[in-house]
Scaffold this active site. Structure first.
Site, mmCIF file in Angstrom:
data_model
loop_
_atom_site.group_PDB
_atom_site.id
_atom_site.type_symbol
_atom_site.label_atom_id
_atom_site.label_comp_id
_atom_site.label_asym_id
_atom_site.label_seq_id
_atom_site.Cartn_x
_atom_site.Cartn_y
_atom_site.Cartn_z
ATOM 1 N N ASP A 139 0.830 -1.213 0.000
ATOM 2 C CA ASP A 139 0.000 0.000 0.000
ATOM 3 C C ASP A 139 0.868 1.268 0.000
ATOM 4 O O ASP A 139 1.652 1.494 0.910
ATOM 5 C CB ASP A 139 -0.873 -0.043 1.273
ATOM 6 C CG ASP A 139 -1.781 1.168 1.454
ATOM 7 O OD1 ASP A 139 -1.839 2.028 0.557
ATOM 8 O OD2 ASP A 139 -2.446 1.229 2.513
ATOM 9 N N HIS A 145 -4.115 4.554 6.519
ATOM 10 C CA HIS A 145 -3.000 4.009 5.736
ATOM 11 C C HIS A 145 -1.661 4.304 6.415
ATOM 12 O O HIS A 145 -1.440 5.404 6.917
ATOM 13 C CB HIS A 145 -2.987 4.627 4.340
ATOM 14 C CG HIS A 145 -4.219 4.315 3.543
ATOM 15 N ND1 HIS A 145 -4.329 3.200 2.761
ATOM 16 C CD2 HIS A 145 -5.397 4.975 3.451
ATOM 17 C CE1 HIS A 145 -5.528 3.181 2.191
ATOM 18 N NE2 HIS A 145 -6.205 4.252 2.594
#
Lengths: 556, 556
Positions: free
Chosen positions: A198, A371
């Protein structure tokens, strides 16, 4: 870069159909021994350059003739950019096994019901292993801004791949479900050949603040509130909502969920035990509207300024039940997704004008990202120690930043694969390399139809949206080309002035006479003549570029 | 709120025609003893909801019948949102005295030349006093993100007004020209009746970092660069550019200015002594392109992602002279204006994809704001100690935040005027109060024309931009209403599918026959019938809302 060679016999092929070079519509296809495994199948929300579009899907062309080769779709979590396109893929083959954790599958099931589909769901939990043809999948707990997110390790004869999905490393998660860094280390000991990571926050230095710290901030701002409190957040952010519910209870306020997706998801979350709302605390919005202002917290959608959301309607003073008053408190416990600034600020300004106090992440710590920041990504790379790294889930700026982190931890630069959607990566003998590119485009959903709105329609919409159009309709004698009607010249989106086109009408008249005098009878040539004369006139007179739409109707 | 009463005989009336409740097109009209003084006359740049519009002007209606009463226009500085509408106001009366500092007037003169106007310019410096009818103006140095900005105090028989213009309080300004806090204090001793204060950064806690600290950061990032360096910034930010020039010289790099406004403004700034570029350091872009990569710094416009700017073209690989290569360094030494995120990130992603290293204010301190943060505003209120305060230059969220600061310093809540464009404020006997509202709207410039594009045209553009249109043209016998041509059904911005409208054409045929059978001959009724049948069909079949445009041409 050309088309790729045939997939290597004993290698692993990786092709992202969405989610690399962009944020959204994540979908990665793994191929081994002629079989396919799909990880995630999400949607992307359109930008200004894609007007009128509801959703953008990954481009399925690469696999649409090979649907029978698909062993399974593995979903890492329940956000729209990871599951939103599942119903569209299932239209191509309804019985593909859809693998995911409990909460993820509950959201998928609800979505598929709206599409009148009954998917073949395969529920898994972290620690479990499932086999799908030549792919053996192992699941790892990860934390993110939705419960029950997983990472997936894919074992094949070609090596071990680890795909993080969306991930962060909250070390004090509300549900005590840590990202399984120990599991990643163990897998790293075994040897991870390819690590898909990610990239969303790779540019952001440091570490994400623990989600639970939001609770303290909410306690302070809501605790001090004297009037009504409205908190807007994402409808899938169960842990955030849990903290709002806890604070509401502490201050003796009832909670009402507002907005279709908020109501639906919070019901699912309660049914499955992910959200705990004490008996009697929840009321519906009508009851909430009838309670004293200081006895209620509304938990609403609309944190991104969506114009039809309850919050936007409140900000415009158009909500049926809730009328914003001076000293109401509105908390946007949410991020501000780039591109939504104008909409969100319009809501904040509308609320401020009505006298509400508005708290956002700009003036209080009421949001943390889902995130991993750069610091956390370094932990991941150091735990996994991959042979090859491939940044995913990001625009180019994020991919580059993630690649720099991989390199800093010791992954050699030539073993870092910077791909984008459609780029074909083959891993053979433990080395991953770009070998070609397959065509991928944007697949637009507009209303009921998928794919018929393409670049040509969008380019027309952009022209029409900027300058409107001028239409010129005239009936002509099919034999002579002479006008048998007065040309109708009218504009839409061109001018508010009713006389704006008078001069153009005269020029069209003149042009028609000249064309007829030259003996021109073909309607397309007459139309061309009209377009030329009106286009030149409008450019010189107004310096604008409306679409010019002549219609010449032959009458015999 | 209704229309205001007649202006009070000995009072002062204040009406903002732009700039309150929004950021941009600043223009405030002061009225005393029947005479008018205008402070600033700027433009606003359009948002998504104003497609195709080039500029938005203040609404001059309130003063257009009283242009002879206007004593002067005072300009606080040379930014577009303060001077951009001057040529449009001068169209109403060309000889109004235009008062401002040297650099401001140089930019006004250049702008007016493009409009073929020769304005009546009155140059002033800080400390000076000028009289314009019943208005006596005194000018104070202030710092901002452009040289030579001023605040203006307006003395009338009704009291003293102080208008900050755009302001910050850099305590170590590059040009050593401090905001004249001492002067404000002296005026405060005298007694300021009404204080109009820049609200832009009122939500931001603390203090703006001094501009000169950017120099050190630029030195670090440019000093380490091995290849070409491109720095994008605002074309009027002379001090920022000076620091870039200084760093370039230090590292033995030539400087080329890129972009029309950058080239023009830097020439003006050098001519007037505001920018110092050592002899021989500046080269043109062709020369720059021929120099070794590590010997050049390009200083470019395009920091807001403007699609036609040099920087955007470089990011897309479409620039004629400059081809971005791996390890080029691009610095965006600029803010990110809300609403421009997608455009700016598109540029950053384009550059990152080509391998450039991109430095922005997100990852280095390469920009500071030109507007006072909350901490500085407190200094201003405490120096001025106004009787009445009126937050200006801001959206509602900024106005509210500024009002809270005024109140915190001791301005009573009831003496804080929260107005917006068009709200009429009268100050009588030292007390300022809202007394009514005059109509103000958005005045759009689109191409060569001002004002003919209004809300109806914009609303059509929004519909067309979202869904395109379907046009149906048919010639009918004027006597019987029977179609004498095949109806032409075509769409633009509707679908890429050439057969998308086949079914609609059949329905139109059928509807025309039915209408003729009913004896309907009026073209508008036939058009209405067509619109209804096509509209219903498209909503049911596609769930879309294109504009339906029937044209029925009577032929005798």
């Amino acid at each position: 870069m050309g088309l790729p060679p045939k997939a290597p016999r004993d290698g692993l092929r990786v092709v992202a159909l969405g989610g690399i070079g962009e944020i959204g519509r994540n979908m990665t296809v793994f191929e081994h021994q002629g079989r396919l495994l799909v990880v995630d199948c999400g949607v992307l929300f359109p930008e200004d350059q894609q007007p009128g579009v509801d959703l953008i899907l990954p481009d399925f062309r690469y696999i649409e003739d090979r649907m029978d080769d698909v062993e399974a779709i593995v979903l890492t979590h329940g956000h729209e950019d990871h599951i939103g396109a599942v119903p569209f893929l299932l239209r191509l083959r309804p019985d593909i096994p859809v693998v995911g954790s409990k909460f993820t599958l509950a959201l998928v099931a609800a979505k598929c019901r709206e599409h009148r589909q009954r998917p073949n769901l395969v529920e898994v939990v972290e620690g479990q292993t499932t086999s799908h043809g030549p792919f053996e999948c192992e699941y790892f707990a990860v934390n993110h801004s939705i419960p029950d997110a997983i990472a997936v390790a894919i074992r094949t004869a070609a090596g071990i791949v680890l795909h993080t999905g969306d991930i962060k490393l909250d070390q004090l998660p509300l549900d005590n479900r840590l990202t399984d860094l120990a599991g990643f280390s163990r897998l790293g000991d075994e040897g991870v050949d390819l690590f898909l990571v990610d990239s969303t926050n790779a540019e952001v230095p440091g570490f994400v603040t623990p989600e639970r710290e939001i609770g303290g901030v909410l306690d302070t701002v809501i605790g001090k509130a004297a009037n009504r409190v409205i908190v807007a957040s994402f409808a899938s952010h169960v842990h955030r909502i849990q903290q709002i519910v806890d604070v509401a209870e502490r201050y003796n306020r009832r909670v009402a969920f507002v907005g279709r997706s908020m109501v639906r998801n919070m019901q699912i979350a309660q049914d499955l035990g992910y959200l705990n709302v004490p008996d009697g605390l929840e009321v519906d919005i009508d009851t909430a509207a009838s309670l004293p202002d200081d006895r209620v917290v509304l938990v609403s959608t609309g944190s991104q300024g969506e114009p039809l959301s309850a919050l936007s309607r409140m900000a415009r003073g158009e909500h049926r039940q809730i009328n914003i008053r001076a000293d109401d408190l509105v908390v946007l416990a949410s991020s501000l997704i780039p591109g939504n600034e104008n909409s969100v600020f319009a809501v904040v300004n509308g609320l401020a004008k009505r006298g509400a106090k508005v708290v956002t992440q700009q003036n209080a710590k009421v949001h943390v990202s889902g995130h991993a920041s750069a610091g956390e990504l370094l932990y991941l790379y150091n735990a996994v120690r991959p042979t090859n790294a491939m940044p995913v889930h990001g625009e180019w700026r994020h991919l580059r930043a993630n690649a720099a982190l991989a390199e800093a931890t010791g992954v050699p630069r030539e073993r870092i694969v910077l791909a984008e959607d459609g780029v074909v990566v083959d891993m053979v003998d433990g080395l991953a390399e770009i070998v070609g590119r397959v065509p991928v485009g944007h697949v637009y959903v507009d209303g009921l139809s998928v794919g018929d709105v393409g670049e040509s329609t969008l380019s027309d919409r952009l022209v029409l949206g900027e300058g409107g159009f001028i239409s010129i309709s005239v009936a002509v004698d099919a034999a002579t080309g002479r006008a048998v009607s007065t040309p109708e010249v009218s504009g839409r989106g061109f001018s508010d002035d009713p006389d704006a086109l008078d001069e153009a009408a005269q020029l069209v008249d003149k042009a028609l006479n000249e064309l007829a005098a030259e003996g021109v009878t073909e309607t397309h040539r007459i139309a061309q003549g009209i377009r030329r004369v009106v286009g030149r006139w409008v450019a010189e007179t107004y310096r604008r570029r409306p679409m010019i739409v002549p219609t010449v109707i032959p009458v015999s």
